[in-house]
Design a protein around this motif. Structure first.
Motif, PDB file in Angstrom:
ATOM      1  N   LYS A  66       1.101  -1.065  -0.374  1.00 26.09           N
ATOM      2  CA  LYS A  66      -0.595  -0.460  -0.666  1.00 26.09           C
ATOM      3  C   LYS A  66       0.644   1.435  -0.133  1.00 26.09           C
ATOM      4  O   LYS A  66       0.959   2.461  -1.317  1.00 26.09           O
ATOM      5  N   GLU A  67       1.514   1.145   1.082  1.00 29.08           N
ATOM      6  CA  GLU A  67       2.557   2.565   0.802  1.00 29.08           C
ATOM      7  C   GLU A  67       3.476   2.794  -0.326  1.00 29.08           C
ATOM      8  O   GLU A  67       3.636   3.553  -0.574  1.00 29.08           O
ATOM      9  N   LEU A  71      -1.790   0.304  -4.446  1.00 29.03           N
ATOM     10  CA  LEU A  71      -2.697  -0.740  -4.305  1.00 29.03           C
ATOM     11  C   LEU A  71      -2.985  -1.975  -2.597  1.00 29.03           C
ATOM     12  O   LEU A  71      -2.116  -1.752  -1.683  1.00 29.03           O
ATOM     13  N   ASP A  72      -4.371  -1.639  -2.515  1.00 28.22           N
ATOM     14  CA  ASP A  72      -4.496  -2.460  -1.516  1.00 28.22           C
ATOM     15  C   ASP A  72      -4.717  -3.815  -1.867  1.00 28.22           C
ATOM     16  O   ASP A  72      -5.587  -4.100  -3.401  1.00 28.22           O
ATOM     17  N   ILE A  73      -4.011  -4.872  -1.364  1.00 23.48           N
ATOM     18  CA  ILE A  73      -3.794  -6.314  -1.812  1.00 23.48           C
ATOM     19  C   ILE A  73      -4.147  -7.430  -0.824  1.00 23.48           C
ATOM     20  O   ILE A  73      -5.063  -7.339   0.753  1.00 23.48           O
ATOM     21  N   GLU A  74      -5.071  -8.299  -0.967  1.00 22.67           N
ATOM     22  CA  GLU A  74      -5.270  -9.806   0.019  1.00 22.67           C
ATOM     23  C   GLU A  74      -4.423 -10.300  -0.124  1.00 22.67           C
ATOM     24  O   GLU A  74      -3.613 -11.167  -1.643  1.00 22.67           O
ATOM     25  N   LEU A 113      -2.966   2.943  -7.990  1.00 22.26           N
ATOM     26  CA  LEU A 113      -1.336   2.669  -8.375  1.00 22.26           C
ATOM     27  C   LEU A 113      -0.799   3.619  -9.079  1.00 22.26           C
ATOM     28  O   LEU A 113      -1.400   5.153  -9.302  1.00 22.26           O
ATOM     29  N   THR A 114       0.073   3.827  -7.821  1.00 23.14           N
ATOM     30  CA  THR A 114       0.688   5.536  -7.221  1.00 23.14           C
ATOM     31  C   THR A 114       1.705   5.602  -7.232  1.00 23.14           C
ATOM     32  O   THR A 114       2.052   4.552  -6.020  1.00 23.14           O
ATOM     33  N   ILE A 115       2.443   5.861  -7.519  1.00 22.35           N
ATOM     34  CA  ILE A 115       5.002   6.051  -7.133  1.00 22.35           C
ATOM     35  C   ILE A 115       4.772   6.791  -6.198  1.00 22.35           C
ATOM     36  O   ILE A 115       3.873   8.010  -5.339  1.00 22.35           O
ATOM     37  N   SER A 116       4.929   6.347  -4.675  1.00 24.10           N
ATOM     38  CA  SER A 116       5.866   6.819  -3.985  1.00 24.10           C
ATOM     39  C   SER A 116       7.339   7.906  -4.149  1.00 24.10           C
ATOM     40  O   SER A 116       8.498   7.164  -4.940  1.00 24.10           O
ATOM     41  N   ASP A 117       7.805   7.628  -3.142  1.00 20.03           N
ATOM     42  CA  ASP A 117       9.098   8.443  -2.986  1.00 20.03           C
ATOM     43  C   ASP A 117       9.962   7.352  -2.665  1.00 20.03           C
ATOM     44  O   ASP A 117      11.150   7.288  -3.543  1.00 20.03           O
ATOM     45  N   GLU A 118       9.750   6.289  -2.623  1.00 24.77           N
ATOM     46  CA  GLU A 118      10.390   4.910  -2.903  1.00 24.77           C
ATOM     47  C   GLU A 118      10.391   4.098  -4.039  1.00 24.77           C
ATOM     48  O   GLU A 118      11.597   3.060  -4.234  1.00 24.77           O
ATOM     49  N   SER A 119      10.029   4.468  -5.274  1.00 23.92           N
ATOM     50  CA  SER A 119      10.442   4.476  -6.126  1.00 23.92           C
ATOM     51  C   SER A 119       9.675   5.138  -8.003  1.00 23.92           C
ATOM     52  O   SER A 119       9.751   6.400  -7.530  1.00 23.92           O
TER      53      SER A 119
END
Length: 156
Positions: A66-67, A71-74, A113-119
């Motif tokens: 998520k971070e 995306l939310d996953i199962e 789907l959203t890019i974070s500061d980690e990617s």
């Protein structure tokens, strides 16, 4: 913070921490696999990261995906455990990590789907296209085990 991965390298620095981490092979309905290009190394990798004191291991994978991707996953299963002491990760802040990673199977249940500061990039990749991506071989090993369709998880 920059990151350098070593594998079976006599010149690698000695680890000064052991980190429990979780990662996830997240697939879309077409069987494409979610990968991120890491901002700290420029390499392609599965989403994942270090466990927090309030996490379970599956919960860690859910939170990290998520971070890092929005995306939310199962969680749907277990790919394997990855604890090879020859794999060392050195960070520019002086941490030299030996990682204990548990890799899960997962599916998307929501989010955007959203890019974070980690990617720097996120992409769903067809399995046939994985071999051309620049990634550390420990990431490729997890993907190989996933794609083999093993009936039991890898224990290593």
């Amino acid at each position: 913070m920059a990151r350098t991965e070593f594998y079976d390298d006599p010149a690698a620095p000695q680890p000064n921490s052991l980190v429990v981490a979780a990662s996830a092979v997240v697939c879309d309905d077409s069987g494409h696999i979610l990968l991120q290009r890491r901002a700290d190394s420029g390499l392609w990798a599965l989403p994942g990261g270090g466990m927090e004191m309030t996490d379970s291991l599956p919960g860690c994978a859910v939170r990290e995906v998520k971070e890092e991707t929005g995306l939310d996953i199962e969680i749907t299963g277990l790919v394997g455990t990855y604890t090879d002491p020859r794999h060392v990760i050195a960070y520019s802040d002086g941490e030299v990590r030996r990682q204990f990673n548990v890799c899960f199977r997962a599916r998307v249940v929501g989010g955007d789907l959203t890019i974070s500061d980690e990617s720097t990039e996120l992409r769903f990749v067809a399995p046939a296209q994985l071999e051309v991506l620049d990634m550390h071989h420990t990431q490729r090993l997890r993907l190989t085990h996933y794609l083999e369709g093993r009936t039991s998880p890898y224990l290593g």
